[in-house]
Write a protein that holds these residues in place. Structure first.
Motif, PDB file in Angstrom:
ATOM      1  N   ASN A  36     -11.470  23.453 -19.057  1.00  0.00           N
ATOM      2  CA  ASN A  36     -12.501  22.976 -19.990  1.00  0.00           C
ATOM      3  C   ASN A  36     -12.151  23.148 -21.475  1.00  0.00           C
ATOM      4  O   ASN A  36     -12.915  22.718 -22.336  1.00  0.00           O
ATOM      5  CB  ASN A  36     -13.829  23.686 -19.690  1.00  0.00           C
ATOM      6  N   ALA A  37     -11.017  23.759 -21.761  1.00  0.00           N
ATOM      7  CA  ALA A  37     -10.642  23.970 -23.169  1.00  0.00           C
ATOM      8  C   ALA A  37     -10.059  22.677 -23.743  1.00  0.00           C
ATOM      9  O   ALA A  37      -9.177  22.051 -23.141  1.00  0.00           O
ATOM     10  CB  ALA A  37      -9.619  25.094 -23.271  1.00  0.00           C
ATOM     11  N   SER A  38     -10.522  22.298 -24.927  1.00  0.00           N
ATOM     12  CA  SER A  38     -10.105  21.003 -25.503  1.00  0.00           C
ATOM     13  C   SER A  38      -8.607  20.987 -25.818  1.00  0.00           C
ATOM     14  O   SER A  38      -7.969  19.945 -25.773  1.00  0.00           O
ATOM     15  CB  SER A  38     -10.894  20.737 -26.781  1.00  0.00           C
ATOM     16  N   TYR A  39      -8.034  22.133 -26.137  1.00  0.00           N
ATOM     17  CA  TYR A  39      -6.623  22.193 -26.536  1.00  0.00           C
ATOM     18  C   TYR A  39      -5.677  22.380 -25.345  1.00  0.00           C
ATOM     19  O   TYR A  39      -4.461  22.393 -25.502  1.00  0.00           O
ATOM     20  CB  TYR A  39      -6.415  23.346 -27.531  1.00  0.00           C
ATOM     21  N   ALA A  40      -6.265  22.558 -24.151  1.00  0.00           N
ATOM     22  CA  ALA A  40      -5.412  22.851 -22.992  1.00  0.00           C
ATOM     23  C   ALA A  40      -5.123  21.587 -22.186  1.00  0.00           C
ATOM     24  O   ALA A  40      -5.958  20.681 -22.096  1.00  0.00           O
ATOM     25  CB  ALA A  40      -6.081  23.892 -22.107  1.00  0.00           C
ATOM     26  N   LEU A  41      -3.911  21.546 -21.627  1.00  0.00           N
ATOM     27  CA  LEU A  41      -3.556  20.500 -20.675  1.00  0.00           C
ATOM     28  C   LEU A  41      -3.230  21.196 -19.363  1.00  0.00           C
ATOM     29  O   LEU A  41      -2.295  21.999 -19.297  1.00  0.00           O
ATOM     30  CB  LEU A  41      -2.330  19.712 -21.163  1.00  0.00           C
ATOM     31  N   VAL A  58      -0.034  24.781 -16.876  1.00  0.00           N
ATOM     32  CA  VAL A  58      -1.079  24.899 -17.901  1.00  0.00           C
ATOM     33  C   VAL A  58      -0.397  25.068 -19.259  1.00  0.00           C
ATOM     34  O   VAL A  58       0.445  25.958 -19.437  1.00  0.00           O
ATOM     35  CB  VAL A  58      -1.987  26.122 -17.627  1.00  0.00           C
ATOM     36  N   PHE A  59      -0.754  24.191 -20.179  1.00  0.00           N
ATOM     37  CA  PHE A  59      -0.201  24.224 -21.543  1.00  0.00           C
ATOM     38  C   PHE A  59      -1.334  24.353 -22.546  1.00  0.00           C
ATOM     39  O   PHE A  59      -2.446  23.872 -22.297  1.00  0.00           O
ATOM     40  CB  PHE A  59       0.507  22.902 -21.870  1.00  0.00           C
ATOM     41  N   HIS A  60      -1.029  24.927 -23.694  1.00  0.00           N
ATOM     42  CA  HIS A  60      -1.902  24.815 -24.864  1.00  0.00           C
ATOM     43  C   HIS A  60      -1.154  23.923 -25.837  1.00  0.00           C
ATOM     44  O   HIS A  60      -0.063  24.282 -26.301  1.00  0.00           O
ATOM     45  CB  HIS A  60      -2.173  26.186 -25.492  1.00  0.00           C
ATOM     46  N   LEU A  61      -1.717  22.747 -26.103  1.00  0.00           N
ATOM     47  CA  LEU A  61      -1.046  21.774 -26.966  1.00  0.00           C
ATOM     48  C   LEU A  61      -1.613  21.894 -28.364  1.00  0.00           C
ATOM     49  O   LEU A  61      -2.715  21.433 -28.644  1.00  0.00           O
ATOM     50  CB  LEU A  61      -1.244  20.364 -26.405  1.00  0.00           C
ATOM     51  N   MET A  62      -0.872  22.571 -29.221  1.00  0.00           N
ATOM     52  CA  MET A  62      -1.361  22.818 -30.580  1.00  0.00           C
ATOM     53  C   MET A  62      -0.246  22.530 -31.583  1.00  0.00           C
ATOM     54  O   MET A  62       0.103  23.373 -32.412  1.00  0.00           O
ATOM     55  CB  MET A  62      -1.897  24.238 -30.680  1.00  0.00           C
ATOM     56  N   ALA A  89       5.372  16.905 -18.321  1.00  0.00           N
ATOM     57  CA  ALA A  89       3.994  16.466 -18.591  1.00  0.00           C
ATOM     58  C   ALA A  89       3.483  17.087 -19.892  1.00  0.00           C
ATOM     59  O   ALA A  89       2.736  16.459 -20.640  1.00  0.00           O
ATOM     60  CB  ALA A  89       3.077  16.849 -17.427  1.00  0.00           C
ATOM     61  N   GLY A  90       3.901  18.323 -20.177  1.00  0.00           N
ATOM     62  CA  GLY A  90       3.484  18.970 -21.422  1.00  0.00           C
ATOM     63  C   GLY A  90       4.396  18.634 -22.581  1.00  0.00           C
ATOM     64  O   GLY A  90       3.945  18.281 -23.666  1.00  0.00           O
ATOM     65  N   LYS A 101       6.892  22.774 -31.700  1.00  0.00           N
ATOM     66  CA  LYS A 101       7.619  23.672 -30.814  1.00  0.00           C
ATOM     67  C   LYS A 101       6.789  24.013 -29.595  1.00  0.00           C
ATOM     68  O   LYS A 101       5.560  23.963 -29.637  1.00  0.00           O
ATOM     69  CB  LYS A 101       7.986  24.965 -31.538  1.00  0.00           C
ATOM     70  N   MET A 102       7.497  24.380 -28.543  1.00  0.00           N
ATOM     71  CA  MET A 102       6.835  24.884 -27.337  1.00  0.00           C
ATOM     72  C   MET A 102       7.355  26.301 -27.105  1.00  0.00           C
ATOM     73  O   MET A 102       8.561  26.532 -27.107  1.00  0.00           O
ATOM     74  CB  MET A 102       7.184  23.984 -26.153  1.00  0.00           C
ATOM     75  N   PHE A 103       6.427  27.231 -26.953  1.00  0.00           N
ATOM     76  CA  PHE A 103       6.781  28.632 -26.716  1.00  0.00           C
ATOM     77  C   PHE A 103       6.378  29.039 -25.302  1.00  0.00           C
ATOM     78  O   PHE A 103       5.467  28.452 -24.707  1.00  0.00           O
ATOM     79  CB  PHE A 103       6.028  29.540 -27.704  1.00  0.00           C
ATOM     80  N   LEU A 104       7.011  30.076 -24.816  1.00  0.00           N
ATOM     81  CA  LEU A 104       6.585  30.664 -23.545  1.00  0.00           C
ATOM     82  C   LEU A 104       7.160  32.069 -23.438  1.00  0.00           C
ATOM     83  O   LEU A 104       8.086  32.429 -24.173  1.00  0.00           O
ATOM     84  CB  LEU A 104       7.040  29.806 -22.356  1.00  0.00           C
TER      85      LEU A 104
END
Ligand SMILES: CC(C)(COP(=O)(O)OP(=O)(O)OC[C@H]1O[C@@H](n2cnc3c(N)ncnc32)[C@H](O)[C@@H]1OP(=O)(O)O)[C@@H](O)C(=O)NCCC(=O)NCCS
Length: 147
Positions: A36-41, A58-62, A89-90, A101-104
């Motif tokens: 349900n989070a708007s920033y999450a995919l 699960v990603f946070h696209l910011m 997909a992310g 950037k994408m972090f993890l």
């Protein structure tokens, strides 16, 4: 493409995959709040022609600070490219060229995942000692351009 957005109806299967792999212990509530989070995919990989979920991410696209929070493929179908599709997909939703950037972070001893991330162009750039509850170190990875 057998990837689609995760819904609450998927959670029994998603939780079963997570539990079998025992790499993370997110509750159903955590997944619901991510969905349900708007920033999450939140995505699932569903076997074509059969309603069986084989993996999820699960990603946070910011933009410049996007993050991969979780990715998993059922143990019975690993090393068949499903993880790569989930990751894409992310990654496909952010623009890596101008500076996004994408972090993890991943457990130091999770060789499978570390090889998977390195194969997809993530570079280790730091660590957090005793980051996990059991004392294991987290290795920090990122993908993007640094100019
Ligand atoms: C990491 C993970 C998502 C990869 O999913 P996958 O569907 O197997 O991924 P792909 O098939 O696209 O990629 C396979 C690549 O991952 C790495 N990999 C996967 N399994 C591996 C293993 N047993 N040993 C070494 N490398 C492995 C390799 O680089 C492999 O490429 P190769 O088969 O050509 O050597 C999966 O192993 C997994 O669910 N692990 C448990 C959960 C987890 O640790 N998630 C990450 C932490 S949040």
């Amino acid at each position: 493409m057998p990837i689609r957005k995760m819904t609450e109806a998927d959670l029994p299967q998603v939780l079963a995959i997570q539990q079998k792999l025992s790499f993370q212990d997110w509750s159903e509530k955590v997944f619901v709040s991510e969905i349900n989070a708007s920033y999450a995919l939140c995505v699932v990989y569903e076997r074509e022609g059969a309603p069986e979920i084989l993996g999820y991410a699960v990603f946070h696209l910011m933009g410049p600070d996007s993050e991969l929070l979780s990715i998993a493929t059922d143990a019975s179908v690993q090393r068949q490219g499903i993880g790569a599709e989930l990751l894409q997909a992310g990654l496909g939703k952010i623009d890596l060229s101008p500076g996004d950037k994408m972090f993890l972070e991943v457990r130091e001893g999770n060789e499978k995942a570390r090889r998977f991330y390195e194969r997809h162009g993530f570079e280790a750039y730091g660590k957090r000692e005793s980051y996990y509850d059991d004392g294991e170190t987290a290795i920090l990875y990122r993908k993007g351009q640094y100019v």
